[in-house]
Design a protein around this motif. Structure first.
Motif, short mmCIF file in Angstrom:
data_model
loop_
_atom_site.label_atom_id
_atom_site.label_comp_id
_atom_site.label_asym_id
_atom_site.label_seq_id
_atom_site.Cartn_x
_atom_site.Cartn_y
_atom_site.Cartn_z
N LEU A 4 126.33 98.54 -23.93
CA LEU A 4 127.42 98.09 -24.16
C LEU A 4 127.56 97.84 -25.69
O LEU A 4 126.61 97.36 -26.00
CB LEU A 4 127.42 96.71 -23.16
CG LEU A 4 127.39 96.81 -21.63
CD1 LEU A 4 126.93 95.51 -21.21
CD2 LEU A 4 128.69 97.41 -21.21
N GLU A 6 129.69 95.59 -28.54
CA GLU A 6 130.85 94.43 -28.75
C GLU A 6 131.36 94.66 -30.14
O GLU A 6 130.84 95.12 -31.00
CB GLU A 6 130.31 92.95 -28.47
CG GLU A 6 129.78 92.81 -27.28
CD GLU A 6 128.08 92.65 -27.40
OE1 GLU A 6 127.48 91.91 -26.58
OE2 GLU A 6 127.39 93.32 -28.36
N CYS A 22 134.55 94.86 -25.58
CA CYS A 22 133.39 95.50 -25.41
C CYS A 22 133.72 96.81 -24.53
O CYS A 22 134.27 96.96 -23.76
CB CYS A 22 132.73 94.37 -24.22
SG CYS A 22 131.11 95.10 -23.53
N MET A 31 131.64 92.73 -14.68
CA MET A 31 131.35 92.54 -16.08
C MET A 31 131.76 91.23 -16.65
O MET A 31 132.51 90.51 -15.79
CB MET A 31 131.94 93.73 -16.98
CG MET A 31 131.74 95.01 -16.58
SD MET A 31 132.32 96.28 -17.72
CE MET A 31 131.46 96.09 -19.38
N TRP A 33 131.44 87.96 -20.03
CA TRP A 33 131.13 87.70 -21.43
C TRP A 33 130.36 86.14 -21.14
O TRP A 33 130.57 85.36 -20.48
CB TRP A 33 132.44 87.26 -22.27
CG TRP A 33 132.98 88.19 -22.64
CD1 TRP A 33 134.35 88.71 -22.08
CD2 TRP A 33 132.79 89.19 -23.82
NE1 TRP A 33 134.59 90.21 -22.65
CE2 TRP A 33 133.81 90.26 -23.74
CE3 TRP A 33 131.84 89.15 -24.73
CZ2 TRP A 33 133.93 91.26 -24.88
CZ3 TRP A 33 131.88 90.13 -25.76
CH2 TRP A 33 132.98 91.14 -25.86
N ARG A 68 140.36 93.65 -18.27
CA ARG A 68 139.42 95.03 -18.66
C ARG A 68 140.64 96.09 -18.50
O ARG A 68 141.62 96.20 -17.89
CB ARG A 68 138.65 95.03 -17.51
CG ARG A 68 139.08 95.09 -16.03
CD ARG A 68 137.82 94.99 -15.11
NE ARG A 68 137.05 96.21 -15.07
CZ ARG A 68 135.63 96.10 -14.49
NH1 ARG A 68 135.03 94.98 -14.14
NH2 ARG A 68 135.17 97.48 -14.88
N TYR A 76 137.79 92.80 -22.36
CA TYR A 76 138.25 91.90 -23.75
C TYR A 76 138.17 90.47 -23.37
O TYR A 76 138.12 90.43 -22.20
CB TYR A 76 139.64 92.34 -23.81
CG TYR A 76 140.05 93.88 -24.04
CD1 TYR A 76 140.28 94.40 -22.74
CD2 TYR A 76 139.69 94.80 -25.35
CE1 TYR A 76 140.68 96.00 -23.05
CE2 TYR A 76 139.85 96.09 -25.11
CZ TYR A 76 140.56 96.82 -23.95
OH TYR A 76 140.75 97.83 -24.17
N TYR A 91 127.93 87.40 -26.00
CA TYR A 91 127.24 88.73 -25.61
C TYR A 91 128.14 89.42 -24.30
O TYR A 91 128.52 88.59 -23.41
CB TYR A 91 125.86 88.50 -24.76
CG TYR A 91 124.95 88.09 -25.87
CD1 TYR A 91 124.71 86.75 -25.98
CD2 TYR A 91 124.19 89.11 -26.72
CE1 TYR A 91 123.89 86.29 -27.06
CE2 TYR A 91 123.21 88.51 -27.62
CZ TYR A 91 123.03 87.34 -27.81
OH TYR A 91 122.20 86.80 -28.67
N CYS A 92 128.35 90.60 -24.40
CA CYS A 92 128.95 91.20 -23.34
C CYS A 92 127.79 91.50 -22.20
O CYS A 92 126.82 92.11 -22.49
CB CYS A 92 129.60 92.57 -23.74
SG CYS A 92 130.27 93.73 -22.72
#
Length: 112
Positions: A4, A6, A22, A31, A33, A68, A76, A91-92
């Motif tokens: 991944l 970012e 990401c 997924m 954040w 997404r 996003y 963090y993704c």
């Protein structure tokens, strides 16, 4: 190997906006954040499923939007009305089987 990456962090004044991106090397059905403010633990910001259903932390509801693009394996985070307390490393995250995959993190700093 699943990765991944970012991008999109930076410095912004309170009330401003930023958009995080990401990119995933594989399709991940769940997924999200997360963020880690200085001196604090990592916390969930928002999560999105493959069907685009979403969950948000109470602190960001109405200000942040997660989305997404399944054709590009990207998610996003549109962040509006930013506050100084949103300052953190973002963090993704993606779920790959039973493993959590993390990006390298991107710094978001909101000045008052």
């Amino acid at each position: 190997q699943v990765q991944l990456v970012e991008s999109g962090g930076g410095l912004v004044q309170a009330g401003g906006s930023l958009r995080l991106t990401c990119a995933a090397s594989r399709t991940m059905f769940i997924m999200g954040w997360y963020r880690q403010p200085p001196g604090k633990q990592r916390e969930l910001v928002a999560r999105i499923h493959y069907d685009t259903s979403t969950n948000y932390a109470d602190s960001v509801k109405g200000r942040f939007t997660i989305s997404r693009d399944n054709t590009k394996n990207m998610i996003y985070l549109q962040m509006n009305s930013l506050k100084p307390e949103d300052t953190a490393v973002y963090y993704c995250n993606g779920r790959w089987g039973q493993d959590d995959i993390w990006g390298q993190g991107t710094q978001v700093t909101v000045s008052s």
